[in-house]
Design a protein around this motif. Sequence first.
Motif, short mmCIF file in Angstrom:
data_model
loop_
_atom_site.label_atom_id
_atom_site.label_comp_id
_atom_site.label_asym_id
_atom_site.label_seq_id
_atom_site.Cartn_x
_atom_site.Cartn_y
_atom_site.Cartn_z
N PHE A 59 0.82 -1.21 0.00
CA PHE A 59 0.00 0.00 0.00
C PHE A 59 0.86 1.26 0.00
O PHE A 59 1.91 1.31 0.61
N SER A 60 0.38 2.27 -0.68
CA SER A 60 1.09 3.54 -0.77
C SER A 60 0.24 4.63 -0.15
O SER A 60 -0.87 4.89 -0.60
N VAL A 61 0.74 5.26 0.90
CA VAL A 61 -0.04 6.24 1.64
C VAL A 61 0.04 7.60 0.97
O VAL A 61 1.13 8.08 0.65
N HIS A 62 -1.10 8.23 0.77
CA HIS A 62 -1.10 9.57 0.19
C HIS A 62 -0.45 10.56 1.15
O HIS A 62 -0.63 10.50 2.36
N ASP A 63 0.27 11.51 0.56
CA ASP A 63 1.03 12.45 1.39
C ASP A 63 0.14 13.31 2.28
O ASP A 63 0.55 13.71 3.36
N GLN A 64 -1.07 13.61 1.84
CA GLN A 64 -1.93 14.45 2.68
C GLN A 64 -2.36 13.69 3.94
O GLN A 64 -2.37 14.24 5.04
N TYR A 65 -2.69 12.42 3.78
CA TYR A 65 -2.94 11.59 4.96
C TYR A 65 -1.69 11.54 5.84
O TYR A 65 -1.75 11.67 7.06
N GLU A 89 -8.98 20.82 -17.49
CA GLU A 89 -8.81 20.51 -16.07
C GLU A 89 -7.42 19.96 -15.83
O GLU A 89 -6.89 19.18 -16.63
N TRP A 90 -6.83 20.36 -14.71
CA TRP A 90 -5.52 19.84 -14.33
C TRP A 90 -5.66 18.45 -13.74
O TRP A 90 -6.46 18.22 -12.84
N LYS A 91 -4.88 17.52 -14.24
CA LYS A 91 -4.88 16.14 -13.77
C LYS A 91 -3.58 15.84 -13.02
O LYS A 91 -2.49 16.19 -13.49
N ASP A 92 -3.74 15.17 -11.89
CA ASP A 92 -2.57 14.82 -11.08
C ASP A 92 -1.78 13.68 -11.72
O ASP A 92 -2.34 12.69 -12.17
N ILE A 93 -0.47 13.84 -11.74
CA ILE A 93 0.44 12.78 -12.15
C ILE A 93 1.19 12.34 -10.89
O ILE A 93 1.88 13.14 -10.26
N TYR A 94 1.03 11.06 -10.53
CA TYR A 94 1.56 10.58 -9.26
C TYR A 94 2.96 9.99 -9.37
O TYR A 94 3.40 9.59 -10.44
N ASP A 118 8.42 2.34 12.46
CA ASP A 118 9.02 1.06 12.77
C ASP A 118 9.13 0.20 11.52
O ASP A 118 9.55 -0.93 11.57
N ASP A 119 8.72 0.74 10.36
CA ASP A 119 8.83 0.05 9.08
C ASP A 119 9.09 1.08 7.99
O ASP A 119 8.77 2.24 8.13
N ASP A 120 9.66 0.60 6.89
CA ASP A 120 9.71 1.42 5.69
C ASP A 120 8.38 1.24 4.96
O ASP A 120 7.82 0.16 4.94
N PHE A 121 7.86 2.31 4.37
CA PHE A 121 6.68 2.15 3.53
C PHE A 121 6.63 3.27 2.52
O PHE A 121 7.31 4.28 2.62
N LYS A 122 5.77 3.07 1.54
CA LYS A 122 5.75 3.94 0.37
C LYS A 122 4.84 5.14 0.59
O LYS A 122 3.84 5.07 1.27
N ILE A 123 5.23 6.24 -0.04
CA ILE A 123 4.46 7.46 0.00
C ILE A 123 4.01 7.80 -1.41
O ILE A 123 4.78 7.69 -2.38
N HIS A 124 2.76 8.17 -1.55
CA HIS A 124 2.14 8.48 -2.84
C HIS A 124 1.92 9.98 -2.90
O HIS A 124 1.28 10.55 -2.03
N PHE A 125 2.47 10.66 -3.91
CA PHE A 125 2.33 12.11 -3.97
C PHE A 125 2.20 12.58 -5.41
O PHE A 125 2.51 11.84 -6.35
N VAL A 126 1.74 13.81 -5.56
CA VAL A 126 1.58 14.41 -6.89
C VAL A 126 2.92 14.98 -7.33
O VAL A 126 3.43 15.93 -6.74
N LYS A 127 3.47 14.38 -8.36
CA LYS A 127 4.76 14.82 -8.89
C LYS A 127 4.59 16.07 -9.75
O LYS A 127 5.39 17.00 -9.70
N GLU A 128 3.54 16.08 -10.56
CA GLU A 128 3.28 17.19 -11.46
C GLU A 128 1.83 17.11 -11.89
O GLU A 128 1.11 16.16 -11.57
N ARG A 129 1.39 18.12 -12.63
CA ARG A 129 0.03 18.11 -13.17
C ARG A 129 0.09 18.43 -14.66
O ARG A 129 0.93 19.20 -15.12
N LYS A 130 -0.82 17.81 -15.40
CA LYS A 130 -0.96 18.08 -16.82
C LYS A 130 -2.36 18.63 -17.08
O LYS A 130 -3.34 18.17 -16.51
N LEU A 131 -2.42 19.60 -17.98
CA LEU A 131 -3.71 20.20 -18.32
C LEU A 131 -4.37 19.36 -19.40
O LEU A 131 -3.86 19.24 -20.51
N GLU A 132 -5.50 18.78 -19.06
CA GLU A 132 -6.23 17.93 -20.00
C GLU A 132 -7.38 18.75 -20.58
O GLU A 132 -8.29 19.17 -19.87
#
Length: 814
Positions: free
Chosen positions: A186-192, A530-535, A550-564
Amino acid sequence: MKTRLLMLISLVGSVVHSHQTNTTHPAVSALAKESVAREDAQAGAYYPIYSFNKVVADEVDDANSQRNVPHPIFWGLHAAFNHAQATVDADADYPFYRNRLRTAIDGVVMQDTPGGRVLSHFYNAYTGEGLGGTNTPSKEVAVARFLQSVELMGYSNDVRQSNRFGDLRWQGSPWKSGTNPTLDEFSVHDQYLSFYYFGHSLHHLEDMGSIAHVHADAHLTLAGVPGLDWASGWTDRHSTDDFEAIFIPFYLWRLGGNPAQSQEVLSAWYFNCEHSCQPASVASFDDIWPIPMPNPQAPDFSTVSFARKVYNTAIFQGDLPNPNLLGDWDSPLVPTGEIVEMFRRPNGAPGLRWNQSRRARYSGRTRTQGSSAEYFFQTGQLGFVLNYRPGSAGMGSSVWHVWELGGPRNHFYIEEHIPPEASNPGALNCASLLRPPGGVRADLRFAWSESNPLVQFGTGASSNDEIECGRESLLGRQAAVVMPTLVSYAAGYAKWWFDVANLPPYLQRVTVTQEHDLVEKTKFVAYDAEWKDIYKQGEIEDDGSGNVWDDDFKIHFVKERKLEINKDISEQPLNRNFDLEVILVFNEAIKAPTKNGQYDAASGFGIGFQKVDVESPSTGERVMLTSKINEMEIEELRKTPGGNNLDSEDTGRIWKVKIGKAILKDVDILKGGYVRLIITAKDKNKHIDKDGRGADLDGRPATPARRNVKHPDSGNLHGLNITNFVTWHDKDSLPGSIFSAIDDDGMQAGAFAYDDEKLDGGELVGDRMHIIWFGNEAKQEESQPNSNETENIRKDEVSITLEPKKTELKPETE
C-alpha cells in the motif's frame, strides 16, 4: 526524580505503561476536532480538519468493522473503546489505529509505540529538561514531527474531492477495486501522511496535559519485575499510575465504551467542553512548551504556556524546614503554608509530623526506606502514604520540593497514585482518591491567597455516584482545570499547524460557454480544461531512531500536473458581442469575490485577458476587468461539474462568472484571435508566512506548490520563529529525498515551486494557463482561421499553457 528507578528497571525487566494511549488520547483529539469545527462553522477555513467521509469502503480495514462508518477523512476515528476492547487493542499493539490510511488520530496513538518512545514524552515546564534530565525533551520531538508533517503536506484532487464521496480507490494508487493489499504494497497519500505526522506531534502536546509529564515524573506502573511490583512488597506509591492513565480513562470506560455517552462524560461533566473549550491562541511552540526559567523565586502564574499552566495546578506553597533531631512542633521550625493547611485536621491539629526513625508504620503497612528522616502527611484516609524527605529530589518521596528539581522555591508537588482494582480491572474505587482534609485552593490556576482560599470537598466525596465522587477529589479538581485547557490548546495547536502547512489554492478547472446566434441560436462550450494529477512514489525509511517509523513504507504524492483539454468542445469561436459565462473550479475554497452584493477588494479576486500572438505567444496586451466586477453576475455553485452536491464545508470553491457583452465589447483584444484568461484569487484559509505569501493562487499548477522546510538544531527550539524555517519552494529549490526514493527519473529543482509572481507595479500575475479563441464581429464562417493556423495553435496550446515564457510576466503593452 525517578532516574535511578528508570535505570534499575532497564536492567532487570520491562515497564508496563498503563497510560491509556487508545482511550484518553483519541478522546482528547476528537474533542479538539469538535472545538475547531464549532468555531469554524461559519467561516469553513479549517474544514480539512473536520471534513467527513460520507461512505467508507469495506477495503479500509476488514479486520476492524468499526472503521466502516463515516468519520473525519484526515483527522480519523475515535473508537471509544470500553475497558475490555482497549485492553485487547493495546495488547495487540493497537491494530485498530495501525491502519492503512494514516490519519491524525492514528498518529496520536502510534506515537506511544514502540514503548521506548515514551521516554521522550516529558518536559519539565520550568527547566525544559526531559525525563531524568537525560532523555530527549518532548519539545524536541514535537517540533521535528510538526515540521515533517508540514514538509509532507500535499494536495491531491482524488483525495480531497473524490474521496469525500466514498471512493477510496484513487487513481494511480496500487489499491484497486477487489484487492486488499498488505501494508508493504500500500502507498499512503502524502496528505494523509501529513496529518499522521502531525498526530505524532499532537500526542506530545496532549502529554503536556498530564501533570506527571510536565513535572518529568515517570509515573510508571511496574509488573513482572521481581522485587519491584506491588504484589512482591514494593511500596504502593510506585505500583500504580496517576489520573492520566486511570482516572480519566475510567470515566470514558464507565459507560461501556458507548461513543456518544463517553463523549458526553468528557463534554458535559467537569471537562465542560460542549459550549466552551474554544481553541486557544497558539502561535509558537513556546505557547505549549515554555522557554525555561529554572528555579524562580515564585511560580509563573501569569504564563500563557500550556505546560507551565498544567504544572502550576499541581504545586502547593509551603515552608517545610528540616528540623534537628530534637525539634518539635513548638519550635520556631514549625512548617507553614498552603500545603500545611491542606492537611490540617478538622479539629485544627496539624496534619504533618516529623518522623526521624528509620521505620515508619503507615495505616498498618510497614515500609523500610533507609535512614533519612521525613515529613509524614496525615490524610485521614486508609491506605494513603504521603511523605517528603528534604533533599531527596523526589526519590523515596511522594511529595517533592520542586525547587530541588528546578521548579519554584517553597512549592511542593504531590505525586498521587491510585491503588489498582485487582478484582475489577478498569474500575475505580473512589475511596482511593486523595482528598486533603483542609481542601485545595479554589482556583488552581492562581496562587493561594486570601482571595483564593482553600475550599474543602463537598458531600459528593462520599456519594455512590461515581461522577460526583470523582469530582470531589484532588484529581477531580485538577482535571476540572487541566482537561478543558488541554482540549483548547490541542484545538489551537491544530489550527496553527494548518495555518503553517496549508498550501495555496490553484485553479483546477475552467469551462467557458456562450450563447449566440451567428449561425444558429445555441449555447456551446468553447473551452473546457482541467488539471490532472500525475503521481509518483517515494519511500519513508526507518531512520533507526524509533521516533516515528518502525517500518519502511511507500508514500504516494503528486509529482506534477498536466492540463487535460476536453476535445469535444465546440469549433465555434467566442464573440465579444455576446455574454460570456466562465465556470471557475478551484481545488479549495477561495475568499468570496463579493460581499453584500458588492465587489470585495480584500478577496483579491480579479479577471481579465491577455493577447496571445501566434508568432510571439510570450507577449501581448493585458486588460484587467476588476473594476467592472460589480457589473458582472457572480454566483457560487454548490455542485461539481459532474453534478455531485458539495458538502457544506466544501463550498466556496466553484464560481460562475457571467461577463456581459457591454463589458466585452470595449475590450479591443477580443476582436479576434487567441487570448489568455487571467484569474487572481486568495485562499479562504489563513496562512502563516513572514512576507504574507501563501494565500494567492499558485499561478502554474503544473508544479505542485509545497513548503520548503529547514529543520532547526535541537538547541535552537526556544523562541523559534516558524517562518525562518518554513518557506516556499521556488524554481531553484530541490525536493526532499523522500520525494525521489523509488524510481530513477528523480525530481528536478523547481518541481514544487510556488508561482505567485507579481508585475513591476506589484499586481499579481495570476493564473494565465487557459487560452481561449475569439472570432471577430462578422459571421462565424468569415471569422474562422484557416485550417493550418487552427491546427498549429491547438497543437501549441498545451505547451504554451504549461510553459509560459518569463517575458510574459512583464507584458510590452498595458
